[in-house]
Enzyme design. Structure first.
Site, mmCIF file in Angstrom:
data_model
loop_
_atom_site.group_PDB
_atom_site.id
_atom_site.type_symbol
_atom_site.label_atom_id
_atom_site.label_comp_id
_atom_site.label_asym_id
_atom_site.label_seq_id
_atom_site.Cartn_x
_atom_site.Cartn_y
_atom_site.Cartn_z
ATOM 1 N N ALA A 65 0.736 -1.037 -0.049
ATOM 2 C CA ALA A 65 0.209 0.064 0.009
ATOM 3 C C ALA A 65 0.977 1.140 -0.055
ATOM 4 O O ALA A 65 1.911 1.300 0.425
ATOM 5 C CB ALA A 65 -0.881 0.077 1.124
ATOM 6 N N GLY A 110 0.567 -4.904 0.792
ATOM 7 C CA GLY A 110 -0.802 -4.823 0.141
ATOM 8 C C GLY A 110 -0.726 -5.488 -1.181
ATOM 9 O O GLY A 110 -1.507 -6.163 -1.662
ATOM 10 N N GLU A 113 -1.120 -9.343 -0.644
ATOM 11 C CA GLU A 113 -2.255 -9.394 -0.401
ATOM 12 C C GLU A 113 -3.146 -9.481 -1.546
ATOM 13 O O GLU A 113 -4.003 -10.251 -1.752
ATOM 14 C CB GLU A 113 -2.608 -8.351 0.826
ATOM 15 C CG GLU A 113 -2.118 -8.651 2.094
ATOM 16 C CD GLU A 113 -2.326 -7.531 3.065
ATOM 17 O OE1 GLU A 113 -2.030 -6.376 2.893
ATOM 18 O OE2 GLU A 113 -3.009 -7.551 3.946
ATOM 19 N N GLU A 133 4.673 -5.097 7.061
ATOM 20 C CA GLU A 133 4.018 -4.171 7.792
ATOM 21 C C GLU A 133 4.653 -3.939 9.199
ATOM 22 O O GLU A 133 4.517 -2.686 9.868
ATOM 23 C CB GLU A 133 2.576 -4.557 7.853
ATOM 24 C CG GLU A 133 1.867 -4.340 6.645
ATOM 25 C CD GLU A 133 1.717 -5.391 5.472
ATOM 26 O OE1 GLU A 133 2.477 -6.476 5.938
ATOM 27 O OE2 GLU A 133 0.965 -5.416 4.554
#
Ligand code: COA
Length: 259
Positions: A65, A110, A113, A133
């Site tokens: 992200a 992300g 993911e 993260e």
């Protein structure tokens, strides 16, 4: 039409390329809203057999992200980001057509993911996977605590989630996170297309039901076996079932119409 994605229809396969190469294809909010639109196209356009999601350039699928974007987020904004992004990832997971990730480099946070929400992952040898993260003092927000456990098992998932370590494509393949690895993007792309084209020769309603039933295995609110029985029965009430069984008996190739 899209600021952060390149979208190309190649013989009924939608190639979706995350197009933020200078930021290692980090996923910002605008990009996710564009992804939502393009996923809807895959659902709705009857001429599309499936989709391949990849990242622009040789270095990254997506390095996570967009950290710069969420760095000053409040708890409320964090929950909203996770829920809205999560819904898009779930729509990929539940897409009734094959949705494949071609991991051509860093597949982190992300990005990992997003790849895990896809039905299969095909990687180039230089790909690196990880959930870093914890190094930012946060936990993954787009489903890694669930899908990584599903794909690689609890012990290894906890190791990756708690250490934040990156693993190579070869290690990811050994763990079952990745289906195949290839030396070049071209070979990986050919494999993705081969898989989608093979799946497209099968009964499309059966494919959609397979995806639904397999997802049910992990849905704690639904009994996957019960859902399987229900959809197994529903399959029998289709033209495709009649055609598939008739073709078998007549020793010919089935011609499915998706009805
Ligand atoms: N969000 C925002 N920007 C990112 C990003 C991310 N997740 N990952 C990389 N970028 C940006 C960098 O800030 C840099 O931008 P700049 O040129 O404007 O400074 C650019 O992409 C290139 O990245 P850089 O770090 O210089 O490349 P590198 O080859 O030295 O390192 C990584 C590659 C993947 C190891 C490193 O970029 C990294 O650790 N990224 C973050 C990974 C992460 O924590 N993801 C989870 C986020 S929740």
């Amino acid at each position: 039409m899209y600021n952060n994605l390149l979208v190309e229809n190649q013989n009924g396969i939608l190639i979706i390329t995350i197009n933020r190469e200078d930021k290692l294809n980090a996923l910002n909010i605008e990009l996710l809203s564009e992804l939502k639109k393009v996923v809807k196209v895959v659902y709705d356009d009857k001429t599309i057999k499936g989709a391949i999601l990849t990242g622009k350039g040789p270095k990254a699928f997506a390095a996570g992200a967009d950290i710069a974007e969420f760095a000053s987020f409040t708890e409320k904004q964090g929950i909203e980001l996770s829920q809205s992004g999560g819904a898009i990832f779930k729509s990929i997971e539940e897409c009734p057509k094959p949705f494949l990730a071609l991991n051509n480099g860093f597949t982190l946070g992300g990005g990992c993911e997003l790849a895990m929400a896809c039905h299969m992952r095909i990687a180039t040898d230089n790909a690196k996977f990880g959930q870093p993260e914890v190094a930012l003092g946060i936990i993954p927000g787009y489903g890694a605590t669930q899908r990584l456990v599903q794909l690689v098992g609890k012990g290894k998932a906890l190791e990756l989630l708690m250490t934040g370590n990156m693993i190579t494509a070869a290690e990811a393949k050994d763990l079952g996170l990745v289906n195949y690895t290839f030396a070049s993007i071209e070979e990986a792309m050919d494999k993705c297309k081969e898989l989608i084209n093979k799946i497209a020769t099968q009964g499309p309603l059966a494919i959609a039901k397979i995806i639904d039933c397999v997802n049910c295995y992990f849905d704690h609110n639904i009994d996957g076996f019960e859902e399987e029985s229900k959809l197994f029965g529903a399959s029998m009430n289709t033209q495709d079932f009649k055609e598939g069984t008739t073709a078998f008996i007549e020793k010919r190739k089935a011609v499915f119409t998706g009805q």
